[in-house]
Design a protein around this motif. Structure first.
Motif, PDB file in Angstrom:
ATOM      1  N   LYS A 142      45.950 -49.956  -1.896  1.00 52.34           N
ATOM      2  CA  LYS A 142      45.271 -48.942  -2.711  1.00 52.34           C
ATOM      3  C   LYS A 142      45.862 -48.879  -4.112  1.00 52.34           C
ATOM      4  O   LYS A 142      45.130 -48.737  -5.104  1.00 52.34           O
ATOM      5  CB  LYS A 142      45.355 -47.573  -2.023  1.00 52.34           C
ATOM      6  CG  LYS A 142      44.462 -46.512  -2.665  1.00 52.34           C
ATOM      7  CD  LYS A 142      44.447 -45.234  -1.837  1.00 52.34           C
ATOM      8  CE  LYS A 142      43.465 -44.226  -2.419  1.00 52.34           C
ATOM      9  NZ  LYS A 142      43.415 -42.979  -1.612  1.00 52.34           N
ATOM     10  N   PRO A 178      37.290 -51.256 -16.532  1.00 52.98           N
ATOM     11  CA  PRO A 178      36.519 -49.999 -16.548  1.00 52.98           C
ATOM     12  C   PRO A 178      35.011 -50.185 -16.699  1.00 52.98           C
ATOM     13  O   PRO A 178      34.253 -49.267 -16.393  1.00 52.98           O
ATOM     14  CB  PRO A 178      37.103 -49.252 -17.753  1.00 52.98           C
ATOM     15  CG  PRO A 178      37.650 -50.338 -18.640  1.00 52.98           C
ATOM     16  CD  PRO A 178      38.171 -51.389 -17.701  1.00 52.98           C
ATOM     17  N   VAL A 233      41.055 -51.192 -11.033  1.00 49.52           N
ATOM     18  CA  VAL A 233      40.093 -50.279 -11.650  1.00 49.52           C
ATOM     19  C   VAL A 233      40.455 -50.019 -13.108  1.00 49.52           C
ATOM     20  O   VAL A 233      39.595 -50.039 -14.002  1.00 49.52           O
ATOM     21  CB  VAL A 233      40.025 -48.954 -10.857  1.00 49.52           C
ATOM     22  CG1 VAL A 233      39.210 -47.910 -11.616  1.00 49.52           C
ATOM     23  CG2 VAL A 233      39.423 -49.186  -9.472  1.00 49.52           C
ATOM     24  N   ASP A 234      41.740 -49.792 -13.367  1.00 45.57           N
ATOM     25  CA  ASP A 234      42.192 -49.547 -14.745  1.00 45.57           C
ATOM     26  C   ASP A 234      41.925 -50.744 -15.648  1.00 45.57           C
ATOM     27  O   ASP A 234      41.644 -50.583 -16.848  1.00 45.57           O
ATOM     28  CB  ASP A 234      43.692 -49.226 -14.754  1.00 45.57           C
ATOM     29  CG  ASP A 234      44.011 -47.881 -14.127  1.00 45.57           C
ATOM     30  OD1 ASP A 234      43.093 -47.048 -14.020  1.00 45.57           O
ATOM     31  OD2 ASP A 234      45.182 -47.677 -13.741  1.00 45.57           O
ATOM     32  N   LYS A 248      34.413 -47.749  -6.022  1.00 45.57           N
ATOM     33  CA  LYS A 248      33.171 -47.248  -6.612  1.00 45.57           C
ATOM     34  C   LYS A 248      32.920 -48.041  -7.889  1.00 45.57           C
ATOM     35  O   LYS A 248      33.803 -48.166  -8.753  1.00 45.57           O
ATOM     36  CB  LYS A 248      33.252 -45.755  -6.913  1.00 45.57           C
ATOM     37  CG  LYS A 248      31.948 -45.176  -7.465  1.00 45.57           C
ATOM     38  CD  LYS A 248      31.970 -43.663  -7.509  1.00 45.57           C
ATOM     39  CE  LYS A 248      30.733 -43.099  -8.183  1.00 45.57           C
ATOM     40  NZ  LYS A 248      29.480 -43.537  -7.513  1.00 45.57           N
ATOM     41  N   GLU A 250      35.048 -48.069 -11.201  1.00 50.37           N
ATOM     42  CA  GLU A 250      35.232 -46.689 -11.638  1.00 50.37           C
ATOM     43  C   GLU A 250      36.322 -45.956 -10.875  1.00 50.37           C
ATOM     44  O   GLU A 250      37.044 -45.128 -11.440  1.00 50.37           O
ATOM     45  CB  GLU A 250      33.894 -45.952 -11.466  1.00 50.37           C
ATOM     46  CG  GLU A 250      33.900 -44.493 -11.855  1.00 50.37           C
ATOM     47  CD  GLU A 250      32.547 -43.839 -11.634  1.00 50.37           C
ATOM     48  OE1 GLU A 250      32.516 -42.603 -11.460  1.00 50.37           O
ATOM     49  OE2 GLU A 250      31.528 -44.559 -11.635  1.00 50.37           O
ATOM     50  N   GLN A 251      36.474 -46.238  -9.570  1.00 46.52           N
ATOM     51  CA  GLN A 251      37.349 -45.403  -8.744  1.00 46.52           C
ATOM     52  C   GLN A 251      37.711 -46.142  -7.459  1.00 46.52           C
ATOM     53  O   GLN A 251      36.928 -46.939  -6.948  1.00 46.52           O
ATOM     54  CB  GLN A 251      36.619 -44.098  -8.388  1.00 46.52           C
ATOM     55  CG  GLN A 251      37.397 -43.113  -7.552  1.00 46.52           C
ATOM     56  CD  GLN A 251      36.525 -41.951  -7.086  1.00 46.52           C
ATOM     57  OE1 GLN A 251      35.373 -42.160  -6.695  1.00 46.52           O
ATOM     58  NE2 GLN A 251      37.048 -40.745  -7.132  1.00 46.52           N
ATOM     59  N   VAL A 252      38.933 -45.892  -6.960  1.00 45.41           N
ATOM     60  CA  VAL A 252      39.318 -46.386  -5.645  1.00 45.41           C
ATOM     61  C   VAL A 252      39.354 -45.207  -4.681  1.00 45.41           C
ATOM     62  O   VAL A 252      39.802 -44.106  -5.042  1.00 45.41           O
ATOM     63  CB  VAL A 252      40.672 -47.135  -5.678  1.00 45.41           C
ATOM     64  CG1 VAL A 252      41.798 -46.243  -6.156  1.00 45.41           C
ATOM     65  CG2 VAL A 252      41.008 -47.707  -4.305  1.00 45.41           C
ATOM     66  N   ARG A 253      38.871 -45.410  -3.478  1.00 47.91           N
ATOM     67  CA  ARG A 253      38.784 -44.351  -2.479  1.00 47.91           C
ATOM     68  C   ARG A 253      39.394 -44.818  -1.162  1.00 47.91           C
ATOM     69  O   ARG A 253      39.589 -46.006  -0.938  1.00 47.91           O
ATOM     70  CB  ARG A 253      37.319 -43.982  -2.207  1.00 47.91           C
ATOM     71  CG  ARG A 253      36.538 -43.441  -3.381  1.00 47.91           C
ATOM     72  CD  ARG A 253      35.089 -43.206  -2.968  1.00 47.91           C
ATOM     73  NE  ARG A 253      34.329 -42.524  -4.010  1.00 47.91           N
ATOM     74  CZ  ARG A 253      33.061 -42.151  -3.884  1.00 47.91           C
ATOM     75  NH1 ARG A 253      32.399 -42.403  -2.752  1.00 47.91           N
ATOM     76  NH2 ARG A 253      32.445 -41.529  -4.860  1.00 47.91           N
ATOM     77  N   ALA A 299      43.903 -49.630  -7.553  1.00 44.31           N
ATOM     78  CA  ALA A 299      43.872 -48.676  -8.671  1.00 44.31           C
ATOM     79  C   ALA A 299      44.168 -49.384  -9.981  1.00 44.31           C
ATOM     80  O   ALA A 299      43.545 -49.096 -11.017  1.00 44.31           O
ATOM     81  CB  ALA A 299      44.878 -47.553  -8.424  1.00 44.31           C
ATOM     82  N   ARG A 311      33.767 -41.683   1.818  1.00 48.48           N
ATOM     83  CA  ARG A 311      33.926 -40.284   1.383  1.00 48.48           C
ATOM     84  C   ARG A 311      34.781 -39.544   2.410  1.00 48.48           C
ATOM     85  O   ARG A 311      34.363 -39.333   3.545  1.00 48.48           O
ATOM     86  CB  ARG A 311      32.560 -39.607   1.261  1.00 48.48           C
ATOM     87  CG  ARG A 311      31.648 -40.223   0.228  1.00 48.48           C
ATOM     88  CD  ARG A 311      30.248 -39.639   0.302  1.00 48.48           C
ATOM     89  NE  ARG A 311      30.223 -38.228  -0.034  1.00 48.48           N
ATOM     90  CZ  ARG A 311      29.205 -37.423   0.238  1.00 48.48           C
ATOM     91  NH1 ARG A 311      28.142 -37.884   0.900  1.00 48.48           N
ATOM     92  NH2 ARG A 311      29.245 -36.155  -0.102  1.00 48.48           N
TER      93      ARG A 311
END
Length: 399
Positions: free
Chosen positions: A308, A319, A315-316, A335, A323-326, A312, A191
């Motif tokens: 990154k 699904p 993630v696409d 995530k 859910e998400q790359v951070r 991404a 985060r």
């Protein structure tokens, strides 16, 4: 009785590694795993890096330990280099991240004591934080799962929601000594703390005579493409805890401070038997030789962006699993939709090691020396893991 003579406080995998080569860990039977955990962001330069190996071997043949009763020339050199590359004027070497945070906490409290305010010992921290496993640092982190069963929480720690300035201002008072924060929460789920929030913390500290502490134990030593993550923001602390990457796998940490703040730890106020030993100092200097070398951090930034972007795309493509790359640089997180532990296990089956974190996130933190080709291999294996999880979801739905 358990077969092992070790304590049972770790839920270990069934893997046992014989040796490492760069970003790879190798078992005795020859099986190879791409290490995207780096021993939890520790092996910043990978495994068996020749410059680190030579530095340690050379020092081991000369001197291992003399204690802090005597001068430590290589420690002086490493401290000077860290000061030249950061906000700091002074450095205190310790053995681990938790000890580095303990030093920051003690220094902050003693600073106010020396200034005639002995009741000013509270440290404000933030939900989702992780600052170590000692009695003081689990109180600082504030997470119930780490506090349970160890008696009353150590006093003097006030925790507020991350990003909530109103809640922060409400707890600040004449008892407040410092505010402590990770620029990116690692255990908390990759985060990132907003720049505006860090700037607000600095203003609040300056306006109220409070010290600002950064915990850069996981984010530091090039992990985000700067030597330290806060250097992206331009918001400097008064104290900073570092560890993990600075030793490249050798146990060491440090508390960095401004000259004014560091005066609080006068002779007799704090100490460590092994901190700053010759072996650690030799390795720390060797790590900086590489990380501060021409173009190294720029390469980390480029590789982090490439990784990154590829994550991404992953993630696409999945699904129902992701859910998400951070994250930033080579401190990245995925995530998950499914339990993060399930995805970590599937990645391990695919020959890739990752680390779970809070908020159902899987940390992707490879050695900073990872190549573009190895990044592509990592994404292929993470894709394989996602497909394996999807197959189990289909099987579960059919039952």
């Amino acid at each position: 009785m358990s077969e092992t003579a070790l304590f049972g406080n770790y839920a270990r995998s069934n893997l046992s590694f014989d040796h490492g080569e760069g970003v790879w860990l190798v078992m005795a039977d020859g099986r190879r795993f791409l290490d995207c955990g780096s021993g939890i962001a520790v092996n910043a330069l990978g495994h068996s890096h020749p410059h680190l190996v030579k530095a340690l071997q050379d020092q081991a043949a000369k001197l291992w330990h003399v204690s802090n009763l005597h001068q430590m020339p290589e420690g002086e050199r490493l401290a000077k280099r860290l000061c030249e590359a950061t906000f700091a004027d002074k450095v205190l070497f310790v053995n681990s991240g938790a000890e580095a945070m303990e030093a920051c906490i003690k220094c902050a409290r003693r600073y106010h004591y020396d200034n005639g305010q002995p009741d000013r010992f509270h440290i404000v921290t933030f939900e989702g934080a992780f600052h170590g496993r000692t009695i003081a640092t689990i109180a600082a982190g504030g997470q119930a799962k780490y506090l349970e069963g160890f008696g009353p929480k150590a006093p003097g720690f006030d925790q507020v929601p991350t990003g909530d300035l109103d809640a922060l201002k409400a707890v600040i008072g004449p008892q407040t000594a410092a505010i402590a924060i990770e620029p990116i929460q690692g255990e908390g789920g990759i985060r990132e703390i907003q720049v505006d929030f860090l700037r607000a913390l600095r203003r609040i500290c300056d306006d109220n005579g409070i010290l600002l502490i950064y915990d850069e134990i996981q984010t530091g030593v090039g992990r985000t493409g700067k030597l330290f993550a806060h250097q992206w923001t331009g918001v400097e602390p008064d104290l900073m805890a570092i560890a993990k990457g600075i030793g490249g796998g050798f146990p060491m940490g440090a508390c960095l401070a401004t000259a004014e703040t560091a005066k609080a730890l006068a002779p007799g106020t704090h100490g460590t038997t092994f901190g700053g030993n010759p072996l650690a100092m030799a390795v720390g200097n060797a790590v900086l030789d590489v990380v501060l070398g021409d173009g190294f951090l720029e390469e980390v930034r480029q590789k982090g962006l490439s990784f990154k972007q590829k994550l991404a795309g992953l993630v696409d493509s999945h699904p129902k699993v992701l859910e998400q790359v951070r994250g930033n640089g080579l401190m990245l997180g995925l995530k998950c939709v499914v339990p993060a532990g399930d995805y970590v296990a599937a990645a391990r089956e695919a020959g890739l090691l990752a680390v779970p974190a809070g908020e159902n996130v899987v940390r992707i933190m490879p050695p900073l020396t990872i190549s573009e080709e190895e990044i592509a291999t990592a994404v292929e294996r993470l894709d394989q893991a996602a497909r394996a999880v999807e197959e189990k979801l289909v099987e579960g739905a059919a039952e």
